[in-house]
Design a protein around this motif. Structure first.
Motif, PDB file in Angstrom:
ATOM      1  N   SER A 194       0.832  -1.225  -0.028  1.00 37.93           N
ATOM      2  CA  SER A 194      -0.084  -0.062  -0.140  1.00 37.93           C
ATOM      3  C   SER A 194       0.795   1.183  -0.081  1.00 37.93           C
ATOM      4  N   ASP A 195       2.045   1.210   0.590  1.00 40.10           N
ATOM      5  CA  ASP A 195       2.827   2.259   0.680  1.00 40.10           C
ATOM      6  C   ASP A 195       3.464   2.466  -0.853  1.00 40.10           C
ATOM      7  N   LEU A 196       3.828   1.311  -1.483  1.00 43.76           N
ATOM      8  CA  LEU A 196       4.199   1.544  -2.921  1.00 43.76           C
ATOM      9  C   LEU A 196       3.261   2.077  -3.796  1.00 43.76           C
ATOM     10  N   ALA A 197       1.950   1.351  -3.589  1.00 45.63           N
ATOM     11  CA  ALA A 197       0.635   2.166  -4.336  1.00 45.63           C
ATOM     12  C   ALA A 197       0.580   3.705  -4.263  1.00 45.63           C
ATOM     13  N   ALA A 198       0.585   4.193  -2.888  1.00 47.08           N
ATOM     14  CA  ALA A 198       0.512   5.703  -2.627  1.00 47.08           C
ATOM     15  C   ALA A 198       1.694   6.413  -3.254  1.00 47.08           C
ATOM     16  N   LYS A 199       3.034   5.904  -3.216  1.00 46.63           N
ATOM     17  CA  LYS A 199       4.132   6.542  -3.509  1.00 46.63           C
ATOM     18  C   LYS A 199       4.266   6.361  -5.260  1.00 46.63           C
ATOM     19  N   ALA A 200       3.999   5.448  -5.790  1.00 45.80           N
ATOM     20  CA  ALA A 200       4.056   5.284  -7.147  1.00 45.80           C
ATOM     21  C   ALA A 200       2.956   5.506  -7.947  1.00 45.80           C
ATOM     22  N   LYS A 201       1.816   5.885  -7.262  1.00 40.81           N
ATOM     23  CA  LYS A 201       0.563   6.576  -7.630  1.00 40.81           C
ATOM     24  C   LYS A 201      -0.076   5.493  -8.600  1.00 40.81           C
ATOM     25  N   CYS A 202      -0.170   3.958  -7.941  1.00 45.71           N
ATOM     26  CA  CYS A 202      -0.844   3.049  -8.639  1.00 45.71           C
ATOM     27  C   CYS A 202      -1.919   2.641  -7.884  1.00 45.71           C
ATOM     28  N   ARG A 203      -2.755   1.736  -8.594  1.00 44.65           N
ATOM     29  CA  ARG A 203      -3.990   1.144  -8.082  1.00 44.65           C
ATOM     30  C   ARG A 203      -3.369  -0.098  -7.421  1.00 44.65           C
ATOM     31  N   LEU A 204      -4.121  -0.684  -6.460  1.00 46.47           N
ATOM     32  CA  LEU A 204      -3.992  -2.005  -5.732  1.00 46.47           C
ATOM     33  C   LEU A 204      -5.052  -2.907  -5.481  1.00 46.47           C
ATOM     34  N   ILE A 205      -4.928  -3.996  -6.218  1.00 42.25           N
ATOM     35  CA  ILE A 205      -5.721  -5.111  -6.011  1.00 42.25           C
ATOM     36  C   ILE A 205      -5.535  -5.684  -4.457  1.00 42.25           C
ATOM     37  N   CYS A 206      -6.707  -5.944  -3.803  1.00 36.81           N
ATOM     38  CA  CYS A 206      -6.390  -6.395  -2.610  1.00 36.81           C
ATOM     39  C   CYS A 206      -7.439  -7.869  -2.509  1.00 36.81           C
ATOM     40  N   LEU A 207      -6.668  -8.853  -2.248  1.00 33.51           N
ATOM     41  CA  LEU A 207      -7.246 -10.062  -2.203  1.00 33.51           C
ATOM     42  C   LEU A 207      -7.908 -10.115  -0.438  1.00 33.51           C
ATOM     43  N   THR A 208      -9.026 -10.773  -0.662  1.00 35.97           N
ATOM     44  CA  THR A 208      -9.692 -10.957   0.811  1.00 35.97           C
ATOM     45  C   THR A 208      -8.959 -12.155   1.605  1.00 35.97           C
ATOM     46  N   ILE A 209      -7.848 -12.310   1.914  1.00 37.43           N
ATOM     47  CA  ILE A 209      -7.081 -13.326   2.609  1.00 37.43           C
ATOM     48  C   ILE A 209      -6.208 -12.670   3.893  1.00 37.43           C
ATOM     49  N   ASN A 210      -6.504 -13.424   4.876  1.00 39.89           N
ATOM     50  CA  ASN A 210      -5.596 -12.941   6.118  1.00 39.89           C
ATOM     51  C   ASN A 210      -4.663 -14.174   6.434  1.00 39.89           C
ATOM     52  N   GLU A 211      -4.114 -14.180   7.540  1.00 34.95           N
ATOM     53  CA  GLU A 211      -3.184 -15.207   8.054  1.00 34.95           C
ATOM     54  C   GLU A 211      -4.029 -16.545   8.101  1.00 34.95           C
ATOM     55  N   ALA A 212      -5.196 -16.830   8.315  1.00 37.50           N
ATOM     56  CA  ALA A 212      -5.806 -18.005   8.248  1.00 37.50           C
ATOM     57  C   ALA A 212      -6.283 -18.349   6.822  1.00 37.50           C
ATOM     58  N   GLY A 213      -5.762 -17.784   5.680  1.00 33.77           N
ATOM     59  CA  GLY A 213      -6.325 -18.061   4.393  1.00 33.77           C
ATOM     60  C   GLY A 213      -7.403 -17.314   3.934  1.00 33.77           C
ATOM     61  N   VAL A 214      -8.138 -17.896   3.000  1.00 29.02           N
ATOM     62  CA  VAL A 214      -9.541 -17.069   2.622  1.00 29.02           C
ATOM     63  C   VAL A 214     -10.654 -17.664   3.280  1.00 29.02           C
ATOM     64  N   PRO A 215     -11.318 -16.547   3.915  1.00 33.16           N
ATOM     65  CA  PRO A 215     -12.383 -16.701   4.896  1.00 33.16           C
ATOM     66  C   PRO A 215     -13.375 -17.491   4.192  1.00 33.16           C
ATOM     67  N   HIS A 216     -14.185 -18.306   4.990  1.00 33.67           N
ATOM     68  CA  HIS A 216     -15.261 -18.865   4.409  1.00 33.67           C
ATOM     69  C   HIS A 216     -16.719 -18.128   4.259  1.00 33.67           C
ATOM     70  N   THR A 217     -16.740 -17.198   5.097  1.00 34.66           N
ATOM     71  CA  THR A 217     -18.101 -16.422   4.922  1.00 34.66           C
ATOM     72  C   THR A 217     -18.002 -14.960   4.134  1.00 34.66           C
ATOM     73  N   THR A 218     -19.113 -14.571   3.768  1.00 36.55           N
ATOM     74  CA  THR A 218     -19.119 -13.159   3.313  1.00 36.55           C
ATOM     75  C   THR A 218     -18.677 -12.181   4.219  1.00 36.55           C
ATOM     76  N   ALA A 219     -19.350 -12.485   5.219  1.00 38.01           N
ATOM     77  CA  ALA A 219     -19.095 -11.103   6.162  1.00 38.01           C
ATOM     78  C   ALA A 219     -17.767 -11.168   6.819  1.00 38.01           C
ATOM     79  N   GLU A 220     -16.930 -12.363   6.779  1.00 36.46           N
ATOM     80  CA  GLU A 220     -15.493 -12.199   7.024  1.00 36.46           C
ATOM     81  C   GLU A 220     -14.643 -11.602   5.943  1.00 36.46           C
ATOM     82  N   ARG A 221     -15.111 -11.855   4.751  1.00 35.01           N
ATOM     83  CA  ARG A 221     -14.469 -11.411   3.444  1.00 35.01           C
ATOM     84  C   ARG A 221     -14.650  -9.752   3.482  1.00 35.01           C
ATOM     85  N   ALA A 222     -16.016  -9.442   3.670  1.00 37.06           N
ATOM     86  CA  ALA A 222     -16.210  -8.167   3.602  1.00 37.06           C
ATOM     87  C   ALA A 222     -15.488  -7.305   4.671  1.00 37.06           C
ATOM     88  N   GLU A 223     -15.522  -7.800   5.855  1.00 35.18           N
ATOM     89  CA  GLU A 223     -14.755  -7.326   7.005  1.00 35.18           C
ATOM     90  C   GLU A 223     -13.254  -7.097   6.659  1.00 35.18           C
TER      91      GLU A 223
END
Ligand code: THG
Length: 268
Positions: free
Chosen positions: A109-138
């Motif tokens: 995200s620092d790189l996106a801000a500095k280089a004026k780029c857009r950023l694709i954000c995968l809804t993945i955390n340390e536990a992997g891809v959450p199973h529910t919609t609510a967790e992915r939206a969070e």
């Protein structure tokens, strides 16, 4: 739909070989043919088997830049590869991608801000891809909030709910649709949304049919961009008709041609 062409990816054997042999023509032809087919940006990925991914990415971006100034989505699981690609691709490029894991999200995200780029954000955390919609939206909301601290607007981000092969996990396709809807509600203005469409049909016999059907469904759930195969003409025709049916473009008799022509002008 903002279309990111998927073809320059070492996952494909012909591209893998072209990278290995430094065959610039294969890569440049793929750049030009995808743009001519109506995509807005080109995904660039060395593939998982590259032994020198930084060097390969540098070569790919330089090679593509000899043919076009189109927007590039620099696609790698490694931050070092993304940094090398973005340095050459320039402002306005797309970082593909970060996850919500801080060790990854912070530098990218620092790189996106500095280089004026857009950023694709995968809804993945340390536990992997959450199973529910609510967790992915969070997770999406959390990334929007952290990006805002760096001056990135929600519209600088593309939230990716992660599409899995339907042959592996049939239930997840519908979770993706509901997550896309939920993503519209996490901020005002909402973030962009993106999926890797072809992931869905991997390992099936009706790839184009499955991809086309899901694309239409996903647009109904608010999807506004996709990484897909723009050389699939039937798929591109579906993209054009979804834009009519979702009220995004004006109906006319030759709406497919009108849509693709307008894309080609922007992509060139
Ligand atoms: N989200 C984001 N980025 C992504 C993806 C995503 N980038 C990569 C991928 N997913 C999207 N691109 C592809 C490219 C190719 C294929 C699928 C997705 C594909 N390849 C053939 C296969 O596996 O069957 C390769 C074999 C061949 O035909 O030679 O299907 O989800 N942000």
């Amino acid at each position: 739909v903002y279309i990111i062409g998927e073809k320059i990816n070492g996952m494909f054997k012909s591209v893998r070989e072209a990278i290995r042999n430094r065959d610039a023509k294969v890569i440049r032809d793929l750049a030009i043919s995808q743009l001519a087919a109506g995509c807005d940006a080109l995904d660039v990925n060395t593939g998982p088997s590259s032994s020198k991914p930084v060097e390969d990415m540098v070569w790919l971006v330089k090679t593509i830049r000899e043919a076009t100034s189109a927007t590039l989505a620099i696609d790698s699981a490694r931050a070092s590869v993304i940094e090398a690609g973005i340095a050459l691709a320039g402002a306005g490029s797309i970082i593909n991608s970060t996850s919500a894991i801080p060790e990854k999200f912070e530098p990218l995200s620092d790189l996106a801000a500095k280089a004026k780029c857009r950023l694709i954000c995968l809804t993945i955390n340390e536990a992997g891809v959450p199973h529910t919609t609510a967790e992915r939206a969070e997770l999406g909301l959390m990334m929007i909030a952290r990006a805002a601290e760096k001056g990135l607007e929600p519209t600088d981000l593309f939230l990716d709910p992660i599409v899995l092969p339907v042959a592996v996990d049939q239930k997840s396709a519908f979770v993706v649709l509901e997550t896309l809807k939920e993503f519209q509600l996490v901020s005002n203005p909402p973030p962009h949304t993106v999926i890797g469409l072809s992931n869905l049909s991997q390992g099936t016999k009706e790839r184009s049919l499955i991809d086309r059907s899901f694309l239409a469904m996903a647009v109904a759930y608010g999807l506004d961009s996709a990484i897909l195969n723009p050389l699939d003409e039937e798929l591109m025709r579906v993209v054009a008709s979804t834009q009519i049916l979702a009220g995004k473009t004006l109906y006319c008799e030759s709406f497919v041609k009108a849509y693709l022509d307008s894309k080609e002008k922007r992509g060139a």
